[in-house]
Design an enzyme around this catalytic site. Structure first.
Site, PDB file in Angstrom:
ATOM      1  CB  THR A 103      -0.801 -45.180 -68.699  1.00  0.00           C
ATOM      2  OG1 THR A 103      -0.731 -46.270 -67.779  1.00  0.00           O
ATOM      3  CG2 THR A 103       0.602 -44.666 -68.951  1.00  0.00           C
TER       4      THR A 103
ATOM      5  CG  ASP B 215      -6.585 -51.683 -72.187  1.00  0.00           C
ATOM      6  OD1 ASP B 215      -6.176 -51.309 -71.081  1.00  0.00           O
ATOM      7  OD2 ASP B 215      -7.415 -52.590 -72.315  1.00  0.00           O
TER       8      ASP B 215
ATOM      9  NE  ARG C 238       2.898 -50.878 -73.595  1.00  0.00           N
ATOM     10  CZ  ARG C 238       3.131 -51.809 -72.683  1.00  0.00           C
ATOM     11  NH1 ARG C 238       4.357 -52.116 -72.328  1.00  0.00           N
ATOM     12  NH2 ARG C 238       2.130 -52.438 -72.111  1.00  0.00           N
TER      13      ARG C 238
END
Length: 200
Positions: A8, A69, A183
């Site tokens: 990322t 994602d 997350r």
């Protein structure tokens, strides 16, 4: 400590993931440290985009890669912004611009219809041709506030209400956010799967 590349360019995600992954004995290296180019997220789902990003990072660095994602799914907006969360207000939009667009879209919507969730998909690819990447999901239920609160976090955190703690995500201490977040949940699932595999 095992090295793993985080696929990322989002510095907020890098900080959060490095903190979470260090608990599991991984040294997280941002793909920017290897000058890995950004790859086009051409998928139509969180899973497709995460696989695209993880494969690209593994290919460019030769190291295992983890990609996330994730996005915000707002029920009133039929799941939007979803996979377009980071670019909801445009391709180069800032967190603030995305947040303001969402607040405008939700203006006048009653509290009961402001339900939403953060959804994270994590993919770990051991190498670029990994035939069985590990795929994990995490969801965090809440609702959209009518105005921003708090200074912590990033993205939509200032307008995401956390019922468990009766505050915005951006008002949580980082350690508490780690316990609750989409997350954090996806990472716990990932390491449960990794532990099961190494135990076999």
């Amino acid at each position: 400590m095992k090295k793993i590349v985080l696929a990322t360019g989002n510095q907020g995600k890098v900080r959060e993931m490095a903190d979470l992954l260090s608990d599991f004995g991984f040294e997280v290296l941002a793909q920017s440290e290897f000058n890995v180019s950004e790859v086009a997220e051409t998928g139509t789902t969180f899973i497709e985009n995460a696989i695209i990003k993880a494969r690209h990072a593994a290919q460019e660095t030769g190291l295992p890669a983890i990609a996330d994602d994730s996005g915000l799914e707002v029920d009133f907006l039929k799941g939007a912004p979803g996979i377009y969360s980071a670019r909801y207000a445009g391709e180069k939009a800032s967190d603030q611009e995305n947040l303001e667009k969402l607040l405008a879209a939700m203006e006048g919507v009653p509290e009961a219809e402001r339900t939403a969730r953060f959804h994270c998909v994590l993919v770990l690819m051991r190498h670029e041709n990994d035939p069985t990447p590990i795929v994990c999901h995490g969801k965090w239920e809440g609702r959209i506030l009518t105005e921003a609160h708090g200074e912590n976090g990033f993205g939509y955190d200032p307008i995401f209400f956390v019922p468990e703690d009766n505050c915005a995500s951006a008002e949580l201490e980082p350690a508490r956010k780690k316990q609750l977040s989409h997350r954090g949940k996806a990472l716990k699932s990932l390491f449960a799967q990794l532990s099961a595999q190494t135990a076999q």
